[in-house]
Each structure stands twice: as structure tokens, then as C-alpha cells.
Scaffold this active site. Sequence first.
Site, PDB file in Angstrom:
ATOM      1  N   CYS A   7       4.238  29.087  37.468  1.00 31.54           N
ATOM      2  CA  CYS A   7       4.186  30.552  37.395  1.00 31.54           C
ATOM      3  C   CYS A   7       2.818  30.996  36.879  1.00 31.54           C
ATOM      4  O   CYS A   7       2.470  30.752  35.729  1.00 31.54           O
ATOM      5  CB  CYS A   7       5.306  31.043  36.480  1.00 31.54           C
ATOM      6  SG  CYS A   7       5.222  32.787  36.066  1.00 31.54           S
ATOM      7  N   CYS A  36       2.966  33.303  33.856  1.00 27.07           N
ATOM      8  CA  CYS A  36       3.353  32.537  32.659  1.00 27.07           C
ATOM      9  C   CYS A  36       2.139  31.825  32.073  1.00 27.07           C
ATOM     10  O   CYS A  36       1.940  31.823  30.851  1.00 27.07           O
ATOM     11  CB  CYS A  36       4.427  31.507  32.990  1.00 27.07           C
ATOM     12  SG  CYS A  36       5.955  32.213  33.624  1.00 27.07           S
TER      13      CYS A  36
END
Length: 128
Positions: free
Chosen positions: A57, A60
Site C-alpha cells: 500500500c 501506508c
Amino acid sequence: MEKGLSSITTTSSKEGLPLTPHSNFKTASTDDDLAHILFNIKSSKTSAVINYGASWCRVCSEILPAFHRLSNNFPKLSFVYVDIDECPETTQHIRYTPTFQFFRDGEKVDEMYGAGEERLRDRVWLHS
């Protein structure tokens, strides 16, 4: 350089992040680790923030260094990073990455989806 990080040269196991000078930053690398951390948060009634993310991600990965820096600024709050792929059983309820859950007195009191360093800092401050 961030306050408290100037003398730290060792890195943590997560993506080269500097070690926090406090013991308030943890990484759960297995379902058992996360279960143990959650048990400790609930039984000790610790205030904590858990960052559920994933290595694949992009968002993230971008917010993780800010999350780590916040652990240095809020030493009385526990910070936990959880990669959902490393803890698939205990994170199956997580639908979005990153997800931040906030605990006070051992109970989940808030949840935030998505990133944004200022939003995260404000939310951490609110729950510290």
C-alpha cells in the site's frame, strides 16, 4: 532532524525506520504478536494507537514514517504497526489501509481511515 532522533543510528526492522528512544513503538509480525499486544492494551488499560497497513500500500508506506515520528512526540501513548498480510487472522476485520484505531482505558474509542499527516497528528493529540 526530528526531536529525539538525532543520536539514534540503529534502525528498526520495519523499512529502515529509526528506533524510537521510548519503548512505546511496537510492530506485530504474527497473529500471536498482535493478539498479545491487544490483550496487553485491554488488560493494562493503556492508551494506544494501532496503524493497520500493508507493504504493498503506497499510502501506508508514506504515512508510516510520520506515525513513527509521532511515537517520539507522544511517549505516554503506545504505537503499534500491523501489516495485515503478516497477521491475516487477527486483521480480517480491517477493510481499508491504512486504518488507525485509538484505544483509551483499554477500549477502542475511535477509528480513522486513510492517511494525512496533519489529520493523524491531530487525532493522536486528541487521544493522548
